[in-house]
Design a protein around this motif. Structure first.
Motif, short mmCIF file in Angstrom:
data_model
loop_
_atom_site.label_atom_id
_atom_site.label_comp_id
_atom_site.label_asym_id
_atom_site.label_seq_id
_atom_site.Cartn_x
_atom_site.Cartn_y
_atom_site.Cartn_z
N SER A 256 0.99 -1.03 -0.07
CA SER A 256 0.00 -0.02 -0.15
C SER A 256 0.95 1.10 -0.12
CB SER A 256 -0.85 -0.08 1.22
OG SER A 256 -1.78 1.08 1.26
N GLY A 257 0.71 2.08 -0.97
CA GLY A 257 1.49 3.25 -1.18
C GLY A 257 1.74 3.41 -2.44
N HIS A 258 1.86 4.77 -2.94
CA HIS A 258 2.29 4.98 -4.51
C HIS A 258 3.89 5.35 -4.29
CE1 HIS A 258 2.77 6.44 -8.30
NE2 HIS A 258 1.21 6.44 -8.58
N PRO A 259 4.55 4.20 -5.11
CA PRO A 259 6.13 4.37 -5.13
C PRO A 259 6.63 5.76 -5.48
CG PRO A 259 5.61 2.28 -6.09
CD PRO A 259 4.19 3.23 -5.94
N ALA A 260 5.75 6.43 -6.17
CA ALA A 260 6.36 7.94 -6.68
C ALA A 260 6.03 9.02 -5.63
CB ALA A 260 5.94 8.20 -8.11
N GLU A 261 5.22 8.75 -5.01
CA GLU A 261 4.72 9.79 -3.98
C GLU A 261 5.63 10.45 -3.05
OE1 GLU A 261 2.55 12.41 -3.16
OE2 GLU A 261 0.91 11.08 -3.26
N ARG A 262 5.66 11.62 -2.80
CA ARG A 262 6.41 12.42 -1.74
C ARG A 262 6.19 11.75 -0.32
NH1 ARG A 262 4.54 16.82 -2.40
NH2 ARG A 262 6.02 17.51 -4.14
N GLY A 263 7.53 11.33 0.23
CA GLY A 263 7.59 10.61 1.40
C GLY A 263 7.44 9.23 1.41
N THR A 264 6.46 8.60 0.51
CA THR A 264 6.18 7.24 0.30
C THR A 264 7.51 6.72 -0.20
OG1 THR A 264 3.83 7.59 0.35
CG2 THR A 264 4.78 5.39 -0.36
N TYR A 265 8.14 7.28 -1.26
CA TYR A 265 9.12 7.06 -2.08
C TYR A 265 10.29 6.70 -1.13
CZ TYR A 265 13.27 7.22 -4.93
OH TYR A 265 14.55 6.74 -5.72
N ASP A 266 10.29 7.56 -0.04
CA ASP A 266 11.58 7.16 0.82
C ASP A 266 11.36 5.81 1.46
OD1 ASP A 266 11.95 9.63 -0.01
OD2 ASP A 266 11.97 10.60 2.01
N LEU A 267 10.09 5.38 1.96
CA LEU A 267 9.83 4.23 2.53
C LEU A 267 10.20 2.98 1.77
CD1 LEU A 267 6.36 5.15 4.24
CD2 LEU A 267 8.73 5.40 5.24
N PHE A 268 9.61 3.16 0.28
CA PHE A 268 10.15 1.99 -0.62
C PHE A 268 11.89 1.77 -0.48
CE2 PHE A 268 5.71 2.24 -1.94
CZ PHE A 268 5.46 0.63 -2.22
N VAL A 269 12.47 2.93 -0.67
CA VAL A 269 13.67 3.21 -0.65
C VAL A 269 14.62 2.39 0.43
CG1 VAL A 269 16.02 4.29 -0.85
CG2 VAL A 269 14.17 5.16 -2.38
N LYS A 270 14.00 2.89 1.65
CA LYS A 270 14.47 2.02 2.71
C LYS A 270 14.12 0.57 2.96
CE LYS A 270 13.67 2.28 7.87
NZ LYS A 270 12.87 3.15 8.87
#
Length: 414
Positions: A256-270
């Motif tokens: 759950s979460g858009h990988p391009a979204e501001r903030g959410t991208y950081d979570l995917f990278v982590k």
């Protein structure tokens, strides 16, 4: 049938003492009245001699359709031919003793039968009368036929799903418009019931499937928004673009979460443990990530495939602040510890000496038992009980009404 775990499993159900006369059929109305039944109301389902359409659905066990049973378990059942004046007279007598009437005919049907709101509210001014229809009981579409798939199409859901599938238009296998409308109708009925405690007067509640589908669609505001949106913003979250990935064991998962979204991208990278992506010019901001979204998805797909199991991936995601779910079958979910602990399914009596599984109610009250109860009934099975206990009729009078066709009953052959 096990009850929910509550602090007071023997406590009174929230709607005990409330009586519902249920004219509904198929899904929207039956789901509404099943909710009321599970909350404790006495629901008397009234079927025509030909029966509810869902009685003929498969799977079947003996003479009981599992589809019918899931929506009508726990309700009493009477069957009348509403073309007979004796049946209409019985309805008018029963309404005196009822709190709620629910119907999902097209507009005007109950009026033509002589048992519309104006007539019944004169008999019982405290009556709450809920009418479910495709497009409401007013307006230019009042007489249009409507089922869930039709309403899904008319209200944009089918089109939005087609957009998510690359333009392929197809029907959703689930009857969203029916179930959502049943829930909204139940909510409205409960509000009217509460208001009656203050006014001592009932009222007419008109619930439209089409309006419901707008009300529950969180993206309506976006579809109707015509002003420009900056390139670095993702409109209305776009959950259709949330990644569906496959782990090393072959299981599909949804994060759950858009990988391009501001903030959410950081979570995917982590989660991927790829800090170098923060310096990748393709993904420097939202606009860049959207432009290179296919590249970003490819990186996510390769990462997930290297994770051995879905359980492992969920732990990685959770540690990084992301929610993940495994794509399961209903049977797989039924076998989980969660399903067992929450009593999410019950064994419904198939009326043939065995059981089949249906969903339990989803509410856990601290002071009440709101789990699904009772058994699915055959058509007209409770004619005698309802008419003798509520109207004080004799068994001879019930039999006479059966003989002249006002009452109908169909029990399985022994």
């Amino acid at each position: 049938m096990k009850a929910h775990l509550t602090t007071n499993e023997n406590g009174a159900r929230p709607l005990e003492g409330v009586r519902v006369l249920d004219f509904t059929r198929v899904l929207s109305g039956p789901h509404c009245t099943r909710m009321l039944s599970d909350m404790g109301a006495e629901v008397i389902k009234l079927e025509p001699p030909e029966g509810d359409l869902t009685r003929f659905a498969f799977p079947r066990v003996g003479s009981m359709s599992t589809y019918f049973a899931q929506q009508n378990i726990g309700k009493k059942n009477i069957s009348m031919d509403l073309k007979k004046p004796e049946a209409i007279a019985l309805i008018k007598q029963l309404v005196v003793h009822c709190d709620i009437v629910v119907e999902n005919f097209r507009a005007g049907v109950m009026d033509k039968l002589g048992i519309g709101y104006e007539v019944l509210s004169e008999i019982n001014p405290r009556l709450i009368y809920a009418a479910i229809s495709g497009y409401g009981n007013s307006g230019p579409w009042v007489h249009r036929r409507a089922y869930a798939s039709v309403v899904n199409a008319e209200t944009g859901l089918t089109g939005l799903q087609a957009d998510a599938r690359g333009g392929e238009v197809s029907n959703d296998p689930h009857s969203h418009a029916d179930v959502y409308t049943g829930m909204e109708a139940a909510s409205a009925i409960l509000a009217a019931l509460f208001q009656r405690t203050q006014t001592d007067v009932g009222q007419y509640v008109d619930v439209s499937m089409a309006q419901t589908m707008l009300y529950v669609n969180e993206h309506v505001q976006n579809e109707l928004f015509t002003r420009p949106v900056p390139a670095d913003q993702i409109r209305s979250f776009q959950p259709g673009e949330y990644p569906v990935l496959q782990t090393g064991d072959g299981r599909h998962v949804v994060i759950s979460g858009h990988p391009a979204e501001r903030g959410t991208y950081d979570l995917f990278v982590k989660a991927m443990n790829k800090p170098e992506l923060f310096d990748d010019p393709r993904f420097s901001d939202v606009a860049s990530r959207l432009k290179n979204f296919d590249d970003l998805l490819r990186i996510l797909v390769e990462w997930a495939a290297a994770v051995p199991t879905a359980d492992t991936l969920e732990k990685i995601c959770a540690d990084s602040g992301l929610a993940m779910g495994t794509v399961r079958t209903m049977e797989e979910l039924a076998q989980t510890e969660w399903a067992t602990a929450r009593h999410v399914l019950i064994d419904a009596d198939d009326r043939s000496g065995d059981t089949f599984r249906v969903p339990n109610s989803p509410w856990v009250f601290s002071g009440s038992n709101t789990s699904t109860r009772g058994v699915p009934k055959f058509r007209g099975e409770d004619n005698a009980e309802v008419l003798t206990s509520i109207l004080g009729m004799s068994t001879e009078e019930v039999q006479q009404l059966t003989d002249n066709g006002a009452l109908s009953i169909r029990l399985p052959k022994k």
